[in-house]
Design a protein around this motif. Structure first.
Motif, PDB file in Angstrom:
ATOM      1  N   ASP A  48      10.776  -9.972   0.912  1.00 11.73           N
ATOM      2  CA  ASP A  48       9.359 -10.070   0.570  1.00 11.73           C
ATOM      3  C   ASP A  48       8.802  -8.793  -0.032  1.00 11.73           C
ATOM      4  O   ASP A  48       7.746  -8.816  -0.666  1.00 11.73           O
ATOM      5  CB  ASP A  48       8.545 -10.451   1.801  1.00 11.73           C
ATOM      6  N   ALA A  49       9.485  -7.678   0.157  1.00  8.36           N
ATOM      7  CA  ALA A  49       9.021  -6.433  -0.444  1.00  8.36           C
ATOM      8  C   ALA A  49       8.996  -6.559  -1.970  1.00  8.36           C
ATOM      9  O   ALA A  49       8.119  -5.990  -2.622  1.00  8.36           O
ATOM     10  CB  ALA A  49       9.901  -5.272  -0.016  1.00  8.36           C
ATOM     11  N   LEU A  50       9.923  -7.308  -2.533  1.00  7.35           N
ATOM     12  CA  LEU A  50       9.937  -7.513  -3.988  1.00  7.35           C
ATOM     13  C   LEU A  50       8.703  -8.296  -4.434  1.00  7.35           C
ATOM     14  O   LEU A  50       8.124  -8.012  -5.488  1.00  7.35           O
ATOM     15  CB  LEU A  50      11.212  -8.234  -4.408  1.00  7.35           C
ATOM     16  N   HIS A  51       8.306  -9.269  -3.636  1.00  5.96           N
ATOM     17  CA  HIS A  51       7.082 -10.023  -3.945  1.00  5.96           C
ATOM     18  C   HIS A  51       5.871  -9.094  -3.913  1.00  5.96           C
ATOM     19  O   HIS A  51       5.007  -9.140  -4.798  1.00  5.96           O
ATOM     20  CB  HIS A  51       6.904 -11.172  -2.948  1.00  5.96           C
ATOM     21  N   ILE A  55       3.145  -8.134  -6.881  1.00  8.06           N
ATOM     22  CA  ILE A  55       1.694  -8.242  -6.751  1.00  8.06           C
ATOM     23  C   ILE A  55       1.037  -6.893  -7.051  1.00  8.06           C
ATOM     24  O   ILE A  55       0.027  -6.819  -7.755  1.00  8.06           O
ATOM     25  CB  ILE A  55       1.323  -8.726  -5.329  1.00  8.06           C
ATOM     26  N   THR A  56       1.614  -5.830  -6.533  1.00  5.59           N
ATOM     27  CA  THR A  56       1.058  -4.487  -6.757  1.00  5.59           C
ATOM     28  C   THR A  56       1.100  -4.129  -8.236  1.00  5.59           C
ATOM     29  O   THR A  56       0.122  -3.613  -8.787  1.00  5.59           O
ATOM     30  CB  THR A  56       1.832  -3.445  -5.924  1.00  5.59           C
ATOM     31  N   GLN A  57       2.213  -4.412  -8.900  1.00  2.00           N
ATOM     32  CA  GLN A  57       2.315  -4.136 -10.331  1.00  2.00           C
ATOM     33  C   GLN A  57       1.298  -4.965 -11.110  1.00  2.00           C
ATOM     34  O   GLN A  57       0.688  -4.470 -12.060  1.00  2.00           O
ATOM     35  CB  GLN A  57       3.737  -4.421 -10.835  1.00  2.00           C
ATOM     36  N   LEU A  98      -6.361   2.297  -7.574  1.00  2.00           N
ATOM     37  CA  LEU A  98      -7.359   3.072  -8.309  1.00  2.00           C
ATOM     38  C   LEU A  98      -7.002   4.558  -8.341  1.00  2.00           C
ATOM     39  O   LEU A  98      -7.469   5.286  -9.211  1.00  2.00           O
ATOM     40  CB  LEU A  98      -8.743   2.884  -7.683  1.00  2.00           C
ATOM     41  N   PHE A  99      -6.174   5.005  -7.395  1.00  5.47           N
ATOM     42  CA  PHE A  99      -5.818   6.413  -7.298  1.00  5.47           C
ATOM     43  C   PHE A  99      -4.390   6.712  -7.745  1.00  5.47           C
ATOM     44  O   PHE A  99      -4.052   7.873  -7.978  1.00  5.47           O
ATOM     45  CB  PHE A  99      -5.996   6.904  -5.854  1.00  5.47           C
ATOM     46  N   ASN A 100      -3.555   5.677  -7.840  1.00  8.42           N
ATOM     47  CA  ASN A 100      -2.163   5.894  -8.249  1.00  8.42           C
ATOM     48  C   ASN A 100      -1.671   4.646  -8.951  1.00  8.42           C
ATOM     49  O   ASN A 100      -1.958   3.526  -8.514  1.00  8.42           O
ATOM     50  CB  ASN A 100      -1.291   6.202  -7.024  1.00  8.42           C
ATOM     51  N   ASN A 101      -0.916   4.794 -10.026  1.00  5.01           N
ATOM     52  CA  ASN A 101      -0.432   3.627 -10.768  1.00  5.01           C
ATOM     53  C   ASN A 101       1.062   3.387 -10.602  1.00  5.01           C
ATOM     54  O   ASN A 101       1.672   2.694 -11.401  1.00  5.01           O
ATOM     55  CB  ASN A 101      -0.791   3.748 -12.251  1.00  5.01           C
ATOM     56  N   SER A 102       1.650   3.936  -9.546  1.00  6.55           N
ATOM     57  CA  SER A 102       3.049   3.667  -9.236  1.00  6.55           C
ATOM     58  C   SER A 102       3.117   2.615  -8.131  1.00  6.55           C
ATOM     59  O   SER A 102       2.620   2.847  -7.025  1.00  6.55           O
ATOM     60  CB  SER A 102       3.743   4.949  -8.771  1.00  6.55           C
ATOM     61  N   PRO A 103       3.732   1.449  -8.419  1.00  8.34           N
ATOM     62  CA  PRO A 103       3.775   0.399  -7.393  1.00  8.34           C
ATOM     63  C   PRO A 103       4.469   0.848  -6.107  1.00  8.34           C
ATOM     64  O   PRO A 103       4.066   0.465  -5.016  1.00  8.34           O
ATOM     65  CB  PRO A 103       4.544  -0.745  -8.052  1.00  8.34           C
ATOM     66  N   GLY A 104       5.506   1.676  -6.227  1.00  2.00           N
ATOM     67  CA  GLY A 104       6.203   2.156  -5.038  1.00  2.00           C
ATOM     68  C   GLY A 104       5.314   3.015  -4.167  1.00  2.00           C
ATOM     69  O   GLY A 104       5.250   2.843  -2.943  1.00  2.00           O
ATOM     70  N   ILE A 154       7.790  -2.745   4.856  1.00  4.46           N
ATOM     71  CA  ILE A 154       6.834  -3.221   3.876  1.00  4.46           C
ATOM     72  C   ILE A 154       7.068  -4.676   3.504  1.00  4.46           C
ATOM     73  O   ILE A 154       6.325  -5.234   2.705  1.00  4.46           O
ATOM     74  CB  ILE A 154       6.807  -2.339   2.602  1.00  4.46           C
ATOM     75  N   SER A 155       8.104  -5.286   4.071  1.00  7.90           N
ATOM     76  CA  SER A 155       8.359  -6.690   3.758  1.00  7.90           C
ATOM     77  C   SER A 155       7.311  -7.608   4.362  1.00  7.90           C
ATOM     78  O   SER A 155       7.125  -8.718   3.890  1.00  7.90           O
ATOM     79  CB  SER A 155       9.742  -7.103   4.272  1.00  7.90           C
ATOM     80  N   HIS A 156       6.653  -7.172   5.398  1.00  9.29           N
ATOM     81  CA  HIS A 156       5.586  -7.974   6.017  1.00  9.29           C
ATOM     82  C   HIS A 156       4.548  -7.094   6.605  1.00  9.29           C
ATOM     83  O   HIS A 156       4.745  -6.057   7.071  1.00  9.29           O
ATOM     84  CB  HIS A 156       6.135  -8.886   7.111  1.00  9.29           C
TER      85      HIS A 156
END
Length: 156
Positions: A48-51, A55-57, A98-104, A154-156
């Protein structure tokens, strides 16, 4: 004339929550050795972390997660029809974007913030229920660090 005597009392009332957050961040960074980790790389890169990364991206690129134009050609992926996530969780992720554009980085910070907020909310609730501040502080720490949170990461 402003009454400045109120300010110290307001600060003292918030002190357990500030201390709770600070202790939790220190425990997380030292216990998981996050100071040596590259937060640009998700702590988990499977399931689920990939999902959640998707979403974050999507939030970074288009503002919200209901419509992802770069997926599912030709009209994009309509995520609004999938019953996933909670609006509050995704609102927190949006605020971090809003403060960082890196999904990780965003996803890792969201996971860390979820620990801190869990501890603070638990401490607040227990104080409101009449428990002493030290007991509430300790139970808040214990509840935030339940093994389930580390097992799912982070998977859940």
């Amino acid at each position: 004339m402003a009454n400045f005597a109120v300010l110290p009392r307001l600060f003292i009332n918030k002190l357990p929550y500030l201390a709770q957050g600070l202790v939790m961040v220190v425990l997380l960074f030292t216990g998981l050795d996050l100071s040596q980790s590259n937060l640009h790389i998700p702590l988990v890169f499977s399931g689920d972390a990939l999902h959640h990364l998707m979403i974050t991206q999507a939030m970074i690129e288009s503002g919200w997660w209901w419509q992802i134009d770069r997926l599912s050609t030709p009209f994009g992926l309509q995520m609004v029809i999938f019953p996933v996530g909670g609006t509050l969780d995704y609102l927190m992720i949006k605020l971090l974007t809003l403060f960082n554009n890196s999904p990780g980085v965003v996803l890792n910070l969201f996971w860390i913030a979820s620990f801190v907020l869990t501890g603070i909310c638990t401490t607040w609730a227990l104080i409101r229920l009449g428990l002493s501040r030290p007991v509430s502080f300790a139970v808040g720490l214990l509840y935030a660090f339940i093994p389930h949170a580390f097992a799912r990461n982070i998977s859940h």
